[in-house]
Design a protein around this motif. Structure first.
Motif, PDB file in Angstrom:
ATOM      1  N   ASN A  30     -34.458 -14.968   7.097  1.00 15.87           N
ATOM      2  CA  ASN A  30     -35.090 -16.171   7.636  1.00 15.87           C
ATOM      3  C   ASN A  30     -34.929 -16.133   9.151  1.00 15.87           C
ATOM      4  O   ASN A  30     -34.235 -15.259   9.684  1.00 15.87           O
ATOM      5  CB  ASN A  30     -34.488 -17.443   7.018  1.00 15.87           C
ATOM      6  N   PRO A  31     -35.565 -17.036   9.885  1.00 13.72           N
ATOM      7  CA  PRO A  31     -35.490 -16.970  11.349  1.00 13.72           C
ATOM      8  C   PRO A  31     -34.069 -16.975  11.895  1.00 13.72           C
ATOM      9  O   PRO A  31     -33.784 -16.297  12.882  1.00 13.72           O
ATOM     10  CB  PRO A  31     -36.265 -18.216  11.790  1.00 13.72           C
ATOM     11  N   GLN A  32     -33.186 -17.723  11.284  1.00 11.80           N
ATOM     12  CA  GLN A  32     -31.818 -17.792  11.780  1.00 11.80           C
ATOM     13  C   GLN A  32     -31.094 -16.460  11.609  1.00 11.80           C
ATOM     14  O   GLN A  32     -30.328 -16.031  12.482  1.00 11.80           O
ATOM     15  CB  GLN A  32     -31.050 -18.892  11.046  1.00 11.80           C
ATOM     16  N   ASN A  33     -31.332 -15.773  10.493  1.00 10.99           N
ATOM     17  CA  ASN A  33     -30.596 -14.553  10.192  1.00 10.99           C
ATOM     18  C   ASN A  33     -31.233 -13.297  10.769  1.00 10.99           C
ATOM     19  O   ASN A  33     -30.552 -12.292  10.993  1.00 10.99           O
ATOM     20  CB  ASN A  33     -30.441 -14.392   8.673  1.00 10.99           C
ATOM     21  N   VAL A  34     -32.538 -13.318  10.990  1.00 13.91           N
ATOM     22  CA  VAL A  34     -33.227 -12.090  11.392  1.00 13.91           C
ATOM     23  C   VAL A  34     -33.105 -11.802  12.883  1.00 13.91           C
ATOM     24  O   VAL A  34     -33.256 -10.659  13.317  1.00 13.91           O
ATOM     25  CB  VAL A  34     -34.718 -12.146  10.987  1.00 13.91           C
ATOM     26  N   ILE A  35     -32.804 -12.814  13.681  1.00 12.22           N
ATOM     27  CA  ILE A  35     -32.866 -12.652  15.140  1.00 12.22           C
ATOM     28  C   ILE A  35     -31.927 -11.555  15.639  1.00 12.22           C
ATOM     29  O   ILE A  35     -32.240 -10.832  16.581  1.00 12.22           O
ATOM     30  CB  ILE A  35     -32.591 -13.996  15.844  1.00 12.22           C
ATOM     31  N   TYR A  36     -30.771 -11.382  14.987  1.00 14.87           N
ATOM     32  CA  TYR A  36     -29.809 -10.362  15.423  1.00 14.87           C
ATOM     33  C   TYR A  36     -29.812  -9.144  14.501  1.00 14.87           C
ATOM     34  O   TYR A  36     -28.902  -8.324  14.570  1.00 14.87           O
ATOM     35  CB  TYR A  36     -28.396 -10.943  15.496  1.00 14.87           C
ATOM     36  N   PHE A  37     -30.813  -9.024  13.658  1.00 14.53           N
ATOM     37  CA  PHE A  37     -30.871  -7.883  12.744  1.00 14.53           C
ATOM     38  C   PHE A  37     -31.713  -6.765  13.360  1.00 14.53           C
ATOM     39  O   PHE A  37     -32.575  -7.003  14.223  1.00 14.53           O
ATOM     40  CB  PHE A  37     -31.474  -8.300  11.405  1.00 14.53           C
ATOM     41  N   SER A  38     -31.483  -5.549  12.908  1.00  8.30           N
ATOM     42  CA  SER A  38     -32.230  -4.385  13.380  1.00  8.30           C
ATOM     43  C   SER A  38     -33.732  -4.636  13.303  1.00  8.30           C
ATOM     44  O   SER A  38     -34.272  -4.939  12.236  1.00  8.30           O
ATOM     45  CB  SER A  38     -31.878  -3.166  12.527  1.00  8.30           C
ATOM     46  N   ALA A  39     -34.415  -4.502  14.435  1.00 10.99           N
ATOM     47  CA  ALA A  39     -35.856  -4.753  14.470  1.00 10.99           C
ATOM     48  C   ALA A  39     -36.616  -3.723  13.641  1.00 10.99           C
ATOM     49  O   ALA A  39     -37.486  -4.076  12.841  1.00 10.99           O
ATOM     50  CB  ALA A  39     -36.354  -4.752  15.910  1.00 10.99           C
ATOM     51  N   ILE A  40     -36.304  -2.442  13.842  1.00 10.19           N
ATOM     52  CA  ILE A  40     -36.997  -1.410  13.069  1.00 10.19           C
ATOM     53  C   ILE A  40     -36.723  -1.597  11.587  1.00 10.19           C
ATOM     54  O   ILE A  40     -37.631  -1.484  10.750  1.00 10.19           O
ATOM     55  CB  ILE A  40     -36.588  -0.013  13.550  1.00 10.19           C
ATOM     56  N   GLY A  41     -35.470  -1.893  11.248  1.00 16.63           N
ATOM     57  CA  GLY A  41     -35.145  -2.126   9.849  1.00 16.63           C
ATOM     58  C   GLY A  41     -35.953  -3.272   9.264  1.00 16.63           C
ATOM     59  O   GLY A  41     -36.526  -3.168   8.180  1.00 16.63           O
ATOM     60  N   TYR A  42     -36.014  -4.381  10.004  1.00 18.63           N
ATOM     61  CA  TYR A  42     -36.752  -5.540   9.505  1.00 18.63           C
ATOM     62  C   TYR A  42     -38.234  -5.255   9.378  1.00 18.63           C
ATOM     63  O   TYR A  42     -38.844  -5.552   8.334  1.00 18.63           O
ATOM     64  CB  TYR A  42     -36.532  -6.739  10.420  1.00 18.63           C
ATOM     65  N   PHE A  43     -38.858  -4.682  10.414  1.00 18.94           N
ATOM     66  CA  PHE A  43     -40.300  -4.436  10.340  1.00 18.94           C
ATOM     67  C   PHE A  43     -40.630  -3.431   9.240  1.00 18.94           C
ATOM     68  O   PHE A  43     -41.656  -3.557   8.565  1.00 18.94           O
ATOM     69  CB  PHE A  43     -40.819  -3.958  11.694  1.00 18.94           C
ATOM     70  N   PHE A  44     -39.785  -2.443   9.054  1.00 21.57           N
ATOM     71  CA  PHE A  44     -39.947  -1.501   7.942  1.00 21.57           C
ATOM     72  C   PHE A  44     -39.881  -2.234   6.606  1.00 21.57           C
ATOM     73  O   PHE A  44     -40.771  -2.105   5.753  1.00 21.57           O
ATOM     74  CB  PHE A  44     -38.849  -0.433   8.028  1.00 21.57           C
ATOM     75  N   GLY A  45     -38.827  -3.019   6.412  1.00 20.38           N
ATOM     76  CA  GLY A  45     -38.667  -3.731   5.142  1.00 20.38           C
ATOM     77  C   GLY A  45     -39.746  -4.757   4.891  1.00 20.38           C
ATOM     78  O   GLY A  45     -40.217  -4.919   3.762  1.00 20.38           O
ATOM     79  N   ARG A  46     -40.157  -5.452   5.947  1.00 30.31           N
ATOM     80  CA  ARG A  46     -41.224  -6.450   5.798  1.00 30.31           C
ATOM     81  C   ARG A  46     -42.526  -5.804   5.348  1.00 30.31           C
ATOM     82  O   ARG A  46     -43.227  -6.316   4.456  1.00 30.31           O
ATOM     83  CB  ARG A  46     -41.429  -7.174   7.125  1.00 30.31           C
TER      84      ARG A  46
END
Length: 640
Positions: free
Chosen positions: A160-176
């Motif tokens: 969610n917005p609160q948790n994703v802000i400090y998460f790996s960007a490449i990891g998140y965009f890949f998973g999304r």
């Protein structure tokens, strides 16, 4: 008296009675890998029986003499959410909101560590990151000279917005992108750390098998290193939230500055007689007129060592957890004021020197294309929390295997789907050796998990540094070649990134394209989607008169020269003298024909062979860039 004695005995014994404990990767909100037996483990009294109930299954486990218990559930299809109960003799743990899906480990150095909140369109991306079926786990930095059983992590969280802000960007965009295409739960484990070499991410057995590392491997087990690793170090992320400046809200414009001192920025801590690690706050006032606050502005601060939080008029405008990234924070009109605006920067140093590291021209408020307000010059500063010495007793690159032991080994008990990887910058000066290290690391991780040749997809180094006027040797090009050769390892894939880098920053903020390119590799090679997942790859060459004809695979629906001019760039050609010159190149069908008036008897071609091949523009029609290549086997600068 008997009752009192009984109570005293209970009071004395109760602290000694062990309770069932779980590792950090077994928590609420966790993801369990589908279609493979699920492994669980933890700690309890010697011989204690543990009962586990989950999704219709019940299993028992018994703790051994070492206090460790292990259990295994049968493979399950994706689904959820579910609850799990783990019961021992002294306590019962209920874990909630568990999903079954696919888990991907996101490893590497700073470009994998780079967070969503510091990437392109960060505000928009963070606001839209509501994906309760994507789960995130971040493994904190942790070094050890022997493999650990538990990772330093705070547990799984929903995306969610609160948790994703400090998460790996490449990891998140890949998973999304995977989730959008597959509609199955996706788990992402970020285990990355900036500035690290590949050796620290390999296991002790893997490094013992490497030549030239025996001395360092022996030193890894020395009493001195063991003592340093056991020395308690401050949690810098925790300090960011608990330092006096944060508690007292020094970021507010109305904060009294009577105890603040004058300094001039840019500058480093040594110029202010600051040393050690800790937190220093900086404050600057500047003026905007009514016209200038009608549109968004960008606050540019250059690179900062190590981390920062920036505030304007009392509101946070950005955070960057990287020591060398360019700080560029966009502020919308509702965050601006006519007249005085107060900019406050909280700088966090984890050791060594620190400060605003770039020149005066990198510090400004960009109003429009033609108008900027300088921010260099006089600032106020106040130290909030300073400790002499360094937060680091041992550098992660000082000895091999430190991060593998502390951050990867604890994950190998947890089944996964695959790995995505972005690393190599720290090994660019030893590219020829990287050929062996990289493929050995892939094999090492696969052996550690014991799941066969699971998918291992990686990012080739992005373009970086100033473009060159003439062809020449390049450590980064040689490292890219070493990465490309790893495609000979089964079940690997490579995302080319030579078109998304930035000449002035080793950390390009366009992580969306990188995540997407990794995702389409996975969609094609892991999930069986019928899509083109790679840009053109060089296959063969043929000399014809004074030309060289190149063939490629992964041409998709056809080769194209991307750009408004429609002709190819980035090719160089050489004869027997091995001196490369820029070449003319044209597309004919699925071949490229290369020549130069300066080379009458050509022998070799190189493409995008530079630290920053910013003009390279060979793509397939699917919009994927060709991987850099050379047709020669002449000796490289990093070859020994």
């Amino acid at each position: 008296m008997k009752t009192i004695c009984t109570l005293l005995c209970l009071c004395i014994l109760s602290p000694l009675m062990a309770i069932v404990k779980l590792p950090s990767v077994v928590s609420d909100n966790m993801m369990i890998q589908r279609d493979t037996p699920a492994k669980l483990w933890g700690w309890a009294d010697n011989g204690e029986t543990i009962n586990i109930a989950f999704n219709g299954q019940t299993v028992k486990a018994k703790a051994g003499k070492d206090g460790i218990w292990r259990a295994q559930l049968k493979a399950m299809p994706y689904g959820g959410p579910y609850e799990m109960t783990i019961t021992g003799k002294s306590n019962k743990i209920t874990l909630k909101n568990i999903l079954i899906g696919d888990i991907w480990v996101c490893g590497g150095q700073s470009n994998m560590e780079w967070v969503v909140g510091s990437s392109n369109k960060a505000g928009e991306e963070v606001a839209q990151a509501n994906y309760p079926k994507i789960r995130l786990l971040t493994v904190n930095k942790n070094m050890a000279n022997a493999p650990l059983l538990n990772a330093d992590a705070s547990g799984w969280v929903e995306c969610n917005p609160q948790n994703v802000i400090y998460f790996s960007a490449i990891g998140y965009f890949f998973g999304r992108d995977l989730y959008k295409q597959l509609d199955i739960p996706i788990g992402l484990i970020n285990a990355s750390l900036g500035g690290t070499n590949i050796e620290t991410w390999m296991s002790i057995p893997a490094m013992l098998a490497q030549p030239d590392y025996k001395q360092k491997m022996d030193a890894l087990q020395s009493a001195d290193v063991t003592a340093k690793l056991k020395t308690e170090k401050p949690d810098m992320l925790r300090l960011m939230e608990t330092d006096p400046g944060t508690v007292q809200k020094w970021y507010l414009p109305e904060t009294s500055t009577s105890q603040w001192k004058l300094t001039h920025l840019p500058g480093q801590w040594r110029t202010e007689n600051l040393s050690g690690y800790g937190i220093v706050w900086y404050r600057k006032e500047f003026t905007l007129n009514a016209e200038q606050i009608k549109n968004p502005v960008t606050i540019n601060l250059g690179s900062i060592d190590d981390w920062d939080e920036a505030y304007l008029n009392g509101k946070k405008i950005g955070t960057t957890l990287s020591y060398s990234a360019q700080r560029q924070y966009v502020v919308n009109p509702d965050g601006l004021k006519e007249g005085k605006n107060v900019l406050v920067v909280k700088l966090i140093n984890a050791g060594g020197n620190a400060g605003f590291m770039d020149g005066m021209d990198k510090m400004f408020c960009q109003i429009s294309r033609m108008v900027r307000i300088p921010l260099a010059g006089e600032w106020l500063y106040r130290a909030s929390m300073m400790v002499e010495g360094s937060a680091e007793m041992v550098d992660p690159n000082e000895y091999p295997s430190l991060l593998y032991n502390g951050m990867i080994a604890p994950l190998t008990y947890f089944p996964i789907k695959g790995v995505i990887w972005y690393q190599g910058e720290s090994n660019a000066g030893a590219a020829y050796r990287y050929r062996t290290l990289f493929t050995d690391m892939i094999a090492d991780w696969r052996k550690g998990w014991g799941q066969g040749n699971f998918p291992f997809y990686y990012v080739q180094l992005a373009n970086y540094m100033a473009p060159v006027a003439e062809p020449r040797e390049s450590n980064w090009a040689e490292l890219r070649e070493a990465q490309h050769l790893a495609l000979q390892t089964p079940n690997t894939g490579e995302a080319v990134a030579i078109d998304v880098g930035e000449s002035g920053s080793i950390h390009p903020t366009n992580k969306q394209d990188v995540g997407y390119r990794l995702a389409i590799i996975a969609l094609a090679k892991t999930y069986g989607k019928s899509i083109e997942y790679s840009g053109p790859e060089y296959q063969s060459m043929q000399v014809s008169d004074n030309q060289i004809i190149l063939t490629f695979n992964h041409t998709g629906k056809g080769l194209i020269a991307k750009g408004k001019y429609g002709y190819l760039q980035g090719f160089a050609i050489a004869g027997a003298d091995q001196k490369f010159v820029w070449a003319k190149a044209r597309i004919e069908g699925n071949t490229v024909i290369v020549s130069s008036d300066q080379v009458s008897n050509p022998m070799a071609v190189r493409y995008a062979w530079a630290n920053n091949p910013d003009d390279a523009n060979l793509y397939n029609s699917e919009g994927l860039p060709a991987s850099p290549f050379r047709t020669d086997n002449w000796k490289l600068s990093t070859q020994k």
